[in-house]
Write a protein that holds these residues in place. Structure first.
Motif, short mmCIF file in Angstrom:
data_model
loop_
_atom_site.label_atom_id
_atom_site.label_comp_id
_atom_site.label_asym_id
_atom_site.label_seq_id
_atom_site.Cartn_x
_atom_site.Cartn_y
_atom_site.Cartn_z
N UNK A 70 0.95 -1.38 0.10
CA UNK A 70 0.03 -0.21 -0.17
C UNK A 70 0.70 1.53 -0.21
N UNK A 71 1.89 0.87 0.63
CA UNK A 71 2.92 2.52 1.06
C UNK A 71 4.27 2.66 -0.38
N UNK A 72 3.80 1.45 -1.10
CA UNK A 72 4.04 1.47 -2.43
C UNK A 72 6.23 1.07 -2.56
N UNK A 73 6.55 0.76 -1.76
CA UNK A 73 7.86 -0.18 -1.58
C UNK A 73 8.35 -1.42 -1.70
N UNK A 74 7.06 -2.55 -2.23
CA UNK A 74 6.90 -3.50 -2.11
C UNK A 74 5.95 -4.11 -4.11
N UNK A 75 6.32 -5.60 -4.71
CA UNK A 75 5.31 -5.39 -5.66
C UNK A 75 4.09 -6.61 -5.73
N UNK A 76 3.23 -5.89 -5.43
CA UNK A 76 1.57 -6.90 -5.33
C UNK A 76 2.15 -7.59 -5.50
N UNK A 77 1.53 -8.47 -4.19
CA UNK A 77 1.22 -10.19 -3.61
C UNK A 77 2.21 -9.99 -2.77
N UNK A 78 3.78 -9.70 -2.34
CA UNK A 78 4.67 -9.15 -1.31
C UNK A 78 4.03 -9.64 -0.04
N UNK A 79 2.71 -9.41 0.50
CA UNK A 79 2.00 -9.62 1.24
C UNK A 79 1.32 -10.49 1.57
N UNK A 80 0.97 -11.91 0.80
CA UNK A 80 0.22 -12.65 1.01
C UNK A 80 0.18 -14.11 -0.24
N UNK A 81 1.17 -13.74 -0.99
CA UNK A 81 1.92 -15.31 -1.50
C UNK A 81 2.82 -15.81 -1.06
N UNK A 82 2.42 -17.12 -0.04
CA UNK A 82 3.11 -17.71 0.01
C UNK A 82 3.98 -18.51 0.47
N UNK A 83 5.04 -18.25 1.36
CA UNK A 83 6.47 -18.70 1.30
C UNK A 83 7.03 -20.04 0.28
N UNK A 84 5.43 -20.64 0.31
CA UNK A 84 6.50 -22.50 -0.13
C UNK A 84 5.65 -21.74 -1.70
N UNK A 85 5.30 -21.20 -2.26
CA UNK A 85 4.21 -20.66 -3.71
C UNK A 85 5.20 -20.49 -4.55
N UNK A 86 5.39 -21.60 -5.91
CA UNK A 86 6.42 -20.98 -6.21
C UNK A 86 5.93 -19.24 -7.63
N UNK A 87 5.31 -18.80 -6.83
CA UNK A 87 4.42 -16.87 -7.07
C UNK A 87 5.68 -16.47 -6.16
N UNK A 88 5.97 -16.80 -5.15
CA UNK A 88 7.10 -16.08 -4.47
C UNK A 88 8.63 -16.14 -4.67
N UNK B 122 3.95 4.04 -7.09
CA UNK B 122 4.61 2.96 -6.56
C UNK B 122 6.09 2.39 -7.11
N UNK B 123 6.51 1.67 -6.18
CA UNK B 123 7.65 1.26 -6.58
C UNK B 123 7.51 0.26 -8.22
N UNK B 124 6.56 -0.55 -8.00
CA UNK B 124 5.96 -1.29 -9.22
C UNK B 124 5.97 -0.64 -10.54
N UNK B 125 6.00 0.62 -10.35
CA UNK B 125 5.80 1.43 -11.86
C UNK B 125 4.23 1.77 -12.13
N UNK B 126 4.03 2.89 -12.40
CA UNK B 126 2.01 3.63 -11.86
C UNK B 126 1.86 4.34 -10.44
N UNK B 127 0.78 4.67 -10.20
CA UNK B 127 0.43 4.63 -9.55
C UNK B 127 -0.63 3.48 -8.55
N UNK B 128 -0.65 4.31 -7.31
CA UNK B 128 -1.59 2.57 -6.86
C UNK B 128 -3.15 2.56 -7.37
N UNK B 129 -3.70 3.89 -7.74
CA UNK B 129 -4.60 4.23 -8.66
C UNK B 129 -4.85 2.67 -9.45
N UNK B 130 -3.59 2.23 -10.38
CA UNK B 130 -3.25 1.41 -10.97
C UNK B 130 -3.67 0.52 -10.86
#
Length: 559
Positions: free
Chosen positions: A207-225, A342-350
């Motif tokens: 939310x503060x823009x310092x991480x990519x989407x999914x950072x907070x919730x993708x499980x540690x053992x999920x290949x998406x991490x 956000x650091x991901x590029x674009x805005x929080x609205x995007x």
């Protein structure tokens, strides 16, 4: 490049010689130096997998044209440190982590940072350093563990085990049942599976823009991490080229967004402590009253353990994660500042616009919110003129107004002993004082007493008030961060056994119901206690630390 200070020019021949000895090739000397601040340690399940995880970040940095340099910070496991003197080192470790990251980046003239964090104090400590340094920085965390199972097949997590201790003490569970529970409650690596402090902070990074989407919730053992780690390694080179930097991301508006998310999902009370510390590093004035204003307009639309027992972070991820929560909040004007970058590029609205719609169950629609206001509240009153914090999402609605009588303990150990003897009774307001940042020292978490109260079946009948703090896994009528703390002469130090107390969450009040004359007499008679006799780091910490309402940061005039 900033790193040219250690690699370019005739006078840097010795520097280059040392860099070559560390494996730097001739071609690398023309590339940016990217620090990989890793918090790997075998001791912490949320960090035990980060050695290999950071290797993916380094590989991606090199493929994108940078030279990665990995270094480590310390990491304290709050669950393992809980309930003994080790917990006094937990919050102070945040300052050491911030200082360590700053030291490595400044001493070696790094151009940018990728912070590989996960658990409670590591993420905020690294974030404090990032804002202090203002180098291009991106966070990628290790992710949450999967939820465990109870012996009866229901969901479990670490808090279930701590509450099991109280259940055994009250005869509601056998020791063999507890043994089976402890063996199955934490089944994988990762931060604890509920909306505790680690996961709360890692979600707020989005939310503060310092991480990519999914950072907070993708499980540690999920290949998406693993994909997220690679993406972070690539993205940091873009941030180095075009920005934004942390101080462009961490603004009053983006902190408002972070707290709106916090309120919407009922995050840990510790997020307030840590976010205030980050605001301090950013040079922002962020009063506690502002948090109440955000809570008043932000509905709670996502409840996760410990607020409800059967929903965990992996369930939030399956429902769309933080972006889906932000998307739902964006439907109501004024809840979010969607123009924040956000650091991901674009805005929080995007980011919100690209998210899936909420599922309506784990993440509810605004019209079907769990409550019209947020999951955290700051209380004021004659017991907390500087404020106190409660996780209102974890309090039974029937207890939002509570009156009882004080049961005072000078420190956590005395309270634990009384709970172990089953001496706490319905209607008690348990006060645990002299456990603040200075009085503790170190402001230890109170997960053990809160879990025992709940495990003994007293969760709706007993309140707890402290100048210490709580685990993010705490639920129930537990009020912490009382400021000023007792060791600084705060009113909590004047409470006596049997005093009538009123807690009113809707009115944001915490009051001792005694006559003004009695207040004055007690204030006149109070004398400050001798500070805890401490050598080493804790001795320095208690001499420099500020109060909880300032984020328990070190006094800038003394540090």
């Amino acid at each position: 490049m900033r790193s040219d200070a250690v690699k370019q020019g005739l006078e840097r021949a010795g520097h280059r010689s040392l860099l070559r000895a560390a494996g730097v090739a001739e071609a690398d000397l023309a590339k940016p130096f990217i620090g990989i601040a890793n918090s790997y340690t075998d001791l912490v399940p949320g960090h035990a997998h980060l050695h290999g995880f950071a290797a993916l970040v380094k590989e991606a940095v090199r493929e994108a044209g940078g030279v990665p340099f990995e270094f480590n910070t310390i990491a304290v496991d709050d669950g393992i440190a809980m309930g003994h003197d080790g917990m006094r080192f937990s919050l102070p470790s945040r300052e050491l982590i911030a200082d360590a990251v700053e030291t490595m980046a400044q001493a070696h003239c790094l151009d940018a940072l990728v912070c590989v964090s996960n658990c409670d104090k590591i993420t905020p400590g690294m974030l404090m350093a990032a804002v202090r340094l203002d180098l291009p920085t991106l966070f990628v965390t290790g992710g949450p563990m999967l939820k465990g199972t109870r012996p009866d097949g229901g969901p479990a997590d670490l808090i279930t085990v701590f509450e099991g201790v109280g259940a055994v003490q009250s005869g509601l569970m056998t020791e063999e049942e507890l043994r089976r529970l402890e063996a199955s409650a934490c089944p994988t690596c990762g931060s604890c599976s509920g909306m505790f402090t680690a996961n709360s902070m890692n979600c707020l990074l989005e939310a503060v823009g310092m991480a990519l989407p999914g950072n907070g919730t993708i499980p540690a053992t999920d290949p998406r991490r693993l994909d997220l780690a690679r993406a972070a390694g690539r993205r940091i080179l873009d941030l180095l080229a075009t920005g934004p930097t942390p101080r462009q991301l961490v603004t009053q508006a983006s902190l408002d967004n972070a707290f709106a998310l916090d309120m919407a999902m009922g995050g840990s009370t510790n997020t307030i402590l840590h976010t205030l510390a980050v605001a301090f590093e950013a040079g922002l004035d962020y009063p506690l009253a502002r948090i109440n204003a955000i809570s008043a307009r932000t509905p709670c639309i996502c409840k996760v353990s410990p607020s409800v027992s059967d929903v965990h972070i992996q369930d939030v991820d399956a429902a769309g994660g933080v972006p889906a929560i932000l998307k739902e909040l964006s439907r109501r004007e004024g809840l979010l500042d969607l123009a924040c970058p956000t650091a991901a590029g674009g805005t929080l609205g995007d980011l919100a616009a690209a998210a899936p719609d909420p599922d309506g169950t784990v993440i509810r629609r605004l019209e079907d919110a769990f409550s019209p206001d947020g999951g955290l509240a700051v209380l004021f009153g004659n017991l907390a003129p500087g404020g106190a914090v409660v996780k209102s999402a974890g309090v039974d609605p029937g207890c939002h107004v509570f009156e009882g009588y004080a049961r005072v303990f000078e420190g956590q150990d005395a309270a634990l002993a009384a709970l172990g003897r089953r001496e706490v009774r319905p209607g008690d307001v348990v006060f645990i004082r002299y456990e603040g940042p200075r009085g503790g020292p170190g402001m230890p978490e109170m997960l053990s007493p809160t879990s025992m109260i709940k495990g003994q079946g007293l969760g709706r009948a007993v309140a707890l008030v402290t100048d210490g703090r709580f685990s993010g896994g705490t639920a129930g009528l537990c009020i912490g961060h009382v400021s000023p703390e007792a060791a600084q002469g705060g009113p909590i130090g004047l409470v006596r056994d049997g005093d009538p107390v009123r807690i009113d969450i809707p009115a944001r009040r915490l009051d001792l119901l005694i006559p003004d004359g009695e207040w004055a007499a007690r204030e006149a008679a109070w004398t400050p206690p001798a500070p805890p006799r401490r050598n080493g780091w804790l001795g320095r910490y208690l001499r420099m630390v500020t109060s909880a309402d300032r984020g328990a940061v070190l006094d800038p005039e003394r540090r």
